[in-house]
Design a protein around this motif. Sequence first.
Motif, mmCIF file in Angstrom:
data_model
loop_
_atom_site.group_PDB
_atom_site.id
_atom_site.type_symbol
_atom_site.label_atom_id
_atom_site.label_comp_id
_atom_site.label_asym_id
_atom_site.label_seq_id
_atom_site.Cartn_x
_atom_site.Cartn_y
_atom_site.Cartn_z
ATOM 1 N N ARG A 1 0.849 -1.195 0.000
ATOM 2 C CA ARG A 1 0.000 0.000 0.000
ATOM 3 C C ARG A 1 0.887 1.248 0.000
ATOM 4 O O ARG A 1 1.718 1.423 0.880
ATOM 5 C CB ARG A 1 -0.916 0.017 1.215
ATOM 6 C CG ARG A 1 -1.932 -1.112 1.191
ATOM 7 C CD ARG A 1 -2.913 -1.059 2.347
ATOM 8 N NE ARG A 1 -2.275 -0.818 3.623
ATOM 9 C CZ ARG A 1 -2.620 0.175 4.458
ATOM 10 N NH1 ARG A 1 -3.605 0.980 4.157
ATOM 11 N NH2 ARG A 1 -1.994 0.336 5.604
ATOM 12 N N ILE A 2 0.680 2.097 -1.011
ATOM 13 C CA ILE A 2 1.438 3.335 -1.150
ATOM 14 C C ILE A 2 0.453 4.488 -1.321
ATOM 15 O O ILE A 2 -0.479 4.403 -2.115
ATOM 16 C CB ILE A 2 2.392 3.277 -2.363
ATOM 17 C CG1 ILE A 2 3.364 2.108 -2.220
ATOM 18 C CG2 ILE A 2 3.149 4.592 -2.513
ATOM 19 C CD1 ILE A 2 4.248 1.890 -3.437
ATOM 20 N N ASP A 3 0.660 5.570 -0.566
ATOM 21 C CA ASP A 3 -0.158 6.771 -0.686
ATOM 22 C C ASP A 3 0.435 7.644 -1.789
ATOM 23 O O ASP A 3 1.233 8.543 -1.527
ATOM 24 C CB ASP A 3 -0.197 7.511 0.649
ATOM 25 C CG ASP A 3 -1.018 8.782 0.596
ATOM 26 O OD1 ASP A 3 -1.741 8.997 -0.401
ATOM 27 O OD2 ASP A 3 -0.941 9.577 1.554
ATOM 28 N N TYR A 4 0.063 7.338 -3.039
ATOM 29 C CA TYR A 4 0.624 8.063 -4.177
ATOM 30 C C TYR A 4 0.220 9.536 -4.158
ATOM 31 O O TYR A 4 1.025 10.406 -4.479
ATOM 32 C CB TYR A 4 0.162 7.433 -5.501
ATOM 33 C CG TYR A 4 0.777 6.092 -5.774
ATOM 34 C CD1 TYR A 4 2.110 5.980 -6.137
ATOM 35 C CD2 TYR A 4 0.033 4.921 -5.658
ATOM 36 C CE1 TYR A 4 2.681 4.753 -6.383
ATOM 37 C CE2 TYR A 4 0.594 3.691 -5.899
ATOM 38 C CZ TYR A 4 1.917 3.610 -6.270
ATOM 39 O OH TYR A 4 2.485 2.389 -6.506
ATOM 40 N N ARG A 5 -1.011 9.816 -3.799
ATOM 41 C CA ARG A 5 -1.483 11.205 -3.779
ATOM 42 C C ARG A 5 -0.672 12.027 -2.783
ATOM 43 O O ARG A 5 -0.232 13.133 -3.080
ATOM 44 C CB ARG A 5 -2.967 11.254 -3.425
ATOM 45 C CG ARG A 5 -3.557 12.645 -3.506
ATOM 46 C CD ARG A 5 -5.012 12.620 -3.172
ATOM 47 N NE ARG A 5 -5.704 11.790 -4.145
ATOM 48 C CZ ARG A 5 -6.884 12.075 -4.663
ATOM 49 N NH1 ARG A 5 -7.523 13.139 -4.265
ATOM 50 N NH2 ARG A 5 -7.441 11.282 -5.531
ATOM 51 N N GLY A 6 -0.454 11.460 -1.604
ATOM 52 C CA GLY A 6 0.345 12.159 -0.598
ATOM 53 C C GLY A 6 1.794 12.304 -1.017
ATOM 54 O O GLY A 6 2.425 13.338 -0.770
#
Length: 70
Positions: A26-31
């Motif tokens: 899981r990666i928070d791309y937007r952040g």
Amino acid sequence: MSGQMKLYNTGILAGPYFKSDIPDIRIDYRGLIAFAKKKGCTVCDLTDEEKNCFIYDADMSVVGKYAIKI
């Protein structure tokens, strides 16, 4: 023909990937992108320590292991 299709047709890319081939990270791309813009650089210019703040199930060493190599 797109660049990706050219790579596939010339044999550089192995072919399509299945959902089971993609690791469950899981990666928070937007952040991550917002953080890079706030610093005035691109995501590639961030350090691994900065990127690790946005990766929840692993770290950059694990992500790099699963990266597609061309």
